[in-house]
Design an enzyme around this catalytic site. Structure first.
Site, mmCIF file in Angstrom:
data_model
loop_
_atom_site.group_PDB
_atom_site.id
_atom_site.type_symbol
_atom_site.label_atom_id
_atom_site.label_comp_id
_atom_site.label_asym_id
_atom_site.label_seq_id
_atom_site.Cartn_x
_atom_site.Cartn_y
_atom_site.Cartn_z
ATOM 1 N N HIS A 160 0.737 -1.192 0.103
ATOM 2 C CA HIS A 160 -0.121 0.004 -0.077
ATOM 3 C C HIS A 160 0.927 1.165 -0.090
ATOM 4 O O HIS A 160 0.739 2.254 -0.829
ATOM 5 C CB HIS A 160 -0.882 -0.153 1.178
ATOM 6 C CG HIS A 160 -1.559 1.314 1.535
ATOM 7 N ND1 HIS A 160 -1.301 2.216 2.236
ATOM 8 C CD2 HIS A 160 -2.849 1.793 0.417
ATOM 9 C CE1 HIS A 160 -2.273 3.216 2.021
ATOM 10 N NE2 HIS A 160 -3.041 3.095 1.294
ATOM 11 N N GLU A 220 2.092 1.694 -3.510
ATOM 12 C CA GLU A 220 1.253 2.361 -4.064
ATOM 13 C C GLU A 220 1.011 4.091 -4.182
ATOM 14 O O GLU A 220 1.043 4.665 -4.914
ATOM 15 C CB GLU A 220 -0.275 1.767 -3.724
ATOM 16 C CG GLU A 220 -1.572 2.503 -4.472
ATOM 17 C CD GLU A 220 -2.778 2.821 -3.614
ATOM 18 O OE1 GLU A 220 -2.905 4.083 -3.373
ATOM 19 O OE2 GLU A 220 -3.123 1.864 -3.100
ATOM 20 N N HIS A 221 1.140 4.599 -2.825
ATOM 21 C CA HIS A 221 1.297 5.952 -2.525
ATOM 22 C C HIS A 221 2.608 6.616 -3.319
ATOM 23 O O HIS A 221 2.544 7.523 -3.944
ATOM 24 C CB HIS A 221 1.381 6.225 -1.244
ATOM 25 C CG HIS A 221 0.097 6.341 -0.454
ATOM 26 N ND1 HIS A 221 -0.331 7.361 0.030
ATOM 27 C CD2 HIS A 221 -0.938 5.315 -0.321
ATOM 28 C CE1 HIS A 221 -1.711 7.055 0.697
ATOM 29 N NE2 HIS A 221 -1.922 5.960 0.560
ATOM 30 N N GLU A 224 -3.628 7.950 7.206
ATOM 31 C CA GLU A 224 -4.509 7.129 6.819
ATOM 32 C C GLU A 224 -5.078 5.995 7.717
ATOM 33 O O GLU A 224 -6.097 5.687 7.739
ATOM 34 C CB GLU A 224 -4.254 6.894 5.395
ATOM 35 C CG GLU A 224 -5.297 6.024 4.816
ATOM 36 C CD GLU A 224 -4.668 5.461 3.422
ATOM 37 O OE1 GLU A 224 -3.694 5.571 2.906
ATOM 38 O OE2 GLU A 224 -5.812 4.867 2.642
#
Lengths: 434, 457
Positions: B68, B71-72, B148
């Site tokens: 993840h 992905e950022h 997040e």
């Protein structure tokens, strides 16, 4: 939910941007007085119907939650069908029926296959749901309990607490001030008589907009609209809402045992039809409306890693809606984040966007317009909004021109006249700084 | 609320929309990258999605959250494009773009006016191999991901409950780890680990390009060849598939968190299409899900919400499509005067009912009818159409399965529903997570609004 996405999609960006082949909106009024907007499209064998009433929480009066309560009860039994029978009747045919409400509007949405026998059941049932909801005692008590549960869930979220406090502070005595879901004080006071009275006053043809999109021809669409409103009394359109008066700026801090602090900063923005709307909205796209590609996204998230979800928006409504900047950050960075957000707005109001930023925003809004109306679901929501707010029926065709016409001076001038950083209300909810 | 989410997802689940195979075209580039194109000419728009076979279930202990976070980082610049330039270019084209990471996949998408598809390919091909890992950008983005996590999980009672359920339900399966990663793993993340992760998995032969919209498949192929074709194939490691040992008794976890409303979430270990021995079993489980929670007429709404009135909401969810065996999930929110334990009991009574009594013909008919209608409704969204193809391909299944889904659901018998309920929805395979609300208002300290102050530096 297992998915993690890089940023939250900003759904309120919906009403902007246009291009060549736009859906053609047909418009008429039913004999009962309901406004109808229809887009004919035969690409898929389905039909979407959205019936919108001027019956949102702004009509709650002294009983927050009344509008949402009535809206929620519509699908809990109508005419000869109780909730069980109604659900079996619809779902046994693959028909989706949903309801919802916001500050201005309350709606019922229907999605069905367009084949005549299924469609007929769908439309007959919808007509009954709108005109003859049962308001059975059992359903009233059950939905009341569900709303109380929803209320408790809302109050365990610092973001929701912040938002409610912001609206209460900004709107004071105005009907936009209270939470539409009702409160632990108001919900027990709502009885059947009040529910029925609300329904009688607001669920009427003259207060309704019907949006239709899908696989039927014009004649059939007319019959459908008539069938939907035939059993509704003509009634009257809801009266105008009071004017929202500006309040002085200030700051409010609430503590909550969370690891993040939620920050909302804002003031009164615009109402639908306001002459400054396009200038402000295009300007806001640069400021914080286009997620990471905006000044707020750059300053708060990209440059400093302070927040995951930071944005700003104007929410134009019947009465003046808010302008808001939103972020959440770890408690220890609340002060810094607040400062960056305030500085960003102050500089934006003083200097406005650069020509390059304005051009980029216009390209995004205009070039992205086809995406806003690329399927039936989006179109039905969009035309319902056009009907509800009395926007011109050539909206899809004229929007790109209106955006293109916004100049640097328009944006600067509009922000300077309309947004005064000194009048901001800041609501800050979270844990104490470590 | 989670149960809303459950029913929403369920509504999408057994009812997948696929028009005839005629409109779907599949190609394989020389470097092993798969390209799947579906024509949909209703509007002059297109969605492009690049799917990588990489997600949190590929990660190991101590390094959770890698996929993840990567992905950022994919938006933080390449040798050709600076940080954030990807997003700025797509925005100027009038497009929208984002990405999502799950347990089994990472996907990047752009939705655009159809004339700009070429630009999307240029940008995606560039960041498939040319990503730049800058320490400063990494530190900032790591901070964003930690925010997040705080927002979605640490400060969310239902998010925490889900994370805890998964953490205790799985002894060996990597599904025990949250997609976003454990906070301490994030705190100890190093940029080199990200770089290695990227070098391993971001290869054309580990990717699927799915395009749906107003396009000509041959033109899309030509564009894909031009932009993705030159990227050489790499060596992609075989993913881990740790087998989960058999569970032999109910597992329970209590989640004490600041909240006002109790909540229960529970799951039984079940196979899915990628792991089932008998290939009808997953479809029977999907039917069972829809019998329980396929709308307001389904059993959970009818019996728990309206009948006994002990739950304000209740849901069931089962995912046909995941790489490793998953959970058949239930959740429920008690009404005032009822406890989470009663909701749990009522949900387990529903399971017992499935095991003891055959589902009715009316229920099965309703499930199939809804599936058929939903198939039409879902064709309204090009994004959804691309997504379902991408998911299947990325977890190692043939997307043609989607075309046979209705037929497979229709073939499920009452006896088969009963059989899977007896075989899998057993107490021995059950994990229960209960949210026990803790005060939210203890340290309340309110500063009254101060009128007329000005702010800023």
């Amino acid at each position: 939910m297992a998915n993690r996405i890089r940023f939250l999609l900003l759904l309120w960006l919906l009403p902007l941007g246009a291009l060549a082949a736009t859906p053609k909106i047909q418009f008429w009024t039913t004999p009962q007085g309901a406004k109808v907007l229809f887009v004919e499209t035969h690409a898929l064998p389905m039909l979407d119907v959205r019936v919108v009433f001027d019956a949102g929480s702004a009509r709650d009066g002294k009983l927050p939650g009344l509008a949402a309560f009535v809206n929620g009860l519509l699908t809990e039994g109508a005419g000869e069908w109780d909730a069980d029978a109604l659900a079996v009747r619809l779902e046994g045919r693959g028909i989706d029926l949903g309801t919802g409400s916001a500050r201005d509007m309350a709606w019922v949405s229907l999605r069905t296959l367009s084949e005549a026998p299924v469609r007929a059941v769908a439309i007959d049932t919808l007509a009954e749901v709108l005109a003859h909801p049962r308001f059975d005692d059992e359903a009233i008590e059950r939905v009341r309990k569900q709303m109380l549960v929803a209320r408790r869930i809302a109050l365990q979220k610092p973001g929701t607490i912040a938002s409610e406090r912001f609206f209460r502070t900004l709107y004071g005595d105005h009907p936009y001030a209270h939470p539409g879901g009702g409160t632990e004080q108001s919900l027990p006071k709502i009885d059947k008589a009040r529910l029925r009275a609300f329904h009688r006053q607001y669920c009427v043809a003259a207060n309704a907009v019907i949006a239709l999109v899908g696989d039927v021809d014009h004649t059939t669409a007319e019959q459908i609209a008539e069938r939907i409103t035939a059993a509704l009394p003509r009634g009257r359109h809801a009266p105008p809402l009071p004017v929202a008066d500006p309040v002085p700026g200030g700051e409010l801090r609430l503590s909550f045992p969370s690891s993040q602090t939620h920050i909302l900063i804002g003031q009164l923005g615009v109402r639908r039809g306001d002459a400054d709307y396009f200038s402000l909205d295009v300007g806001n796209h640069v400021l914080g409306g286009s997620s990471l590609v905006s000044i707020l996204g750059e300053e708060v998230r990209n440059k400093r890693g302070l927040s995951y979800s930071v944005y700003s928006y104007f929410s134009p409504m019947r009465a003046t809606g808010p302008f808001l900047m939103v972020a959440q950050t770890r408690n220890g960075k609340a002060g810094k984040t607040l400062e960056v957000m305030r500085d960003t707005l102050k500089h934006f109001v003083r200097d406005g966007p650069s020509q390059a930023q304005l051009n980029a925003a216009k390209k995004n809004l205009i070039g992205g317009f086809p995406l806003q109306i690329s399927n039936n679901r989006k179109i039905v929501q969009y035309i319902a909004m056009i009907g509800f707010y009395d926007l011109p029926f050539d909206w899809f065709d004229t929007l790109p021109g209106k955006i293109a016409a916004v100049t640097l001076d328009d944006v600067r001038d509009a922000f300077r006249r309309r947004i005064d950083p000194a009048r901001n209300i800041a609501v800050i909810v979270g844990g104490r700084s470590e | 609320m989670f149960s809303r989410l459950l029913s929403m997802l369920l509504a999408l689940l057994p009812v997948i929309a696929m028009a005839g195979a005629a409109s779907v075209h599949e190609f394989l580039l020389d470097n092993g990258m798969k390209v799947i194109v579906k024509e949909d000419h209703r509007a002059p728009v297109v969605v492009s999605q690049v799917w990588y076979k990489i997600g949190s279930s590929y990660e190991e202990a101590g390094r959770t959250g890698l996929s993840h976070l990567l992905e950022h980082m994919m938006f933080k610049g390449t040798r050709v494009h600076g940080p954030g330039e990807f997003s700025r270019i797509v925005a100027e084209l009038g497009g929208s773009e984002n990405a999502f990471t799950s347990r089994d996949y990472t996907a990047y998408f752009e939705t655009l006016s159809v004339g700009h598809l070429d630009r999307a390919f240029v940008l995606e091909a560039d960041r498939m191999r040319n990503l730049v890992f800058d320490e400063k950008e990494f530190r900032k983005e790591l901070a964003v991901v930690m925010e997040e996590r705080r927002m979605r999980t640490d400060d969310s009672p239902s998010g925490l409950t889900y994370e805890q359920l998964m953490a205790v339900a799985w002894r060996a399966s990597p599904y025990q780890n949250p997609v976003i990663g454990w906070m301490d793993d994030l705190a100890n993340m190093e940029i080199d680990a990200l770089q290695r992760w990227y070098d391993f998995w971001y290869q054309p032969n580990n990717a699927t390009l799915v395009v749906v919209g107003d396009v000509d498949p041959q033109q899309v192929l030509a564009m894909a060849k031009k932009h993705f074709g030159p990227i050489p194939a790499g060596t992609v490691p075989a993913p881990r598939r740790p087998a989960e040992p058999e569970q032999c008794g109910i597992t329970r976890v209590t989640v004490n968190a600041p909240a006002k409303q109790p909540y229960v979430l529970m799951g039984y270990k079940v196979p899915n299409l990628a792991s089932a021995v008998e290939d009808w079993e997953p479809y029977a489980l999907a039917v069972a899900t829809a019998v329980l929670d396929g709308g307001a007429s389904a059993r959970l709404a009818r019996d728990l919400v309206r009948g006994h009135k002990i739950a304000a909401s209740a849901g069931a969810r089962y995912d046909l499509y995941s790489r490793l065996p998953g959970l058949f999930l239930f959740d429920g929110t008690p009404t005032e005067g009822h406890r989470a334990a009663e909701v749990e009991q009522a949900l387990r009574e529903e399971v017992k009912h499935l095991q003891e009594t055959l589902v009715s013909k009316e229920e099965l008919d309703r499930v199939v009818t809804q599936a058929v209608a939903a198939k039409v409704f879902q064709a309204d969204s090009i994004f959804y159409q691309a997504m379902e193809i991408g998911i299947l391909e990325t977890i190692g299944l043939d997307w043609h399965l989607l075309e046979r889904e209705i037929e497979r659901l229709r073939a499920v018998t009452p006896e088969q529903v009963q059989a899977v309920a007896r075989k899998y929805l057993k107490n021995d395979y059950l994990t229960v997570a209960t949210l026990v609300p803790q005060p939210t208002d203890k340290p309340v300290h309110t500063t009254p609004i101060t009128r007329g102050t000005t702010h800023g530096k």
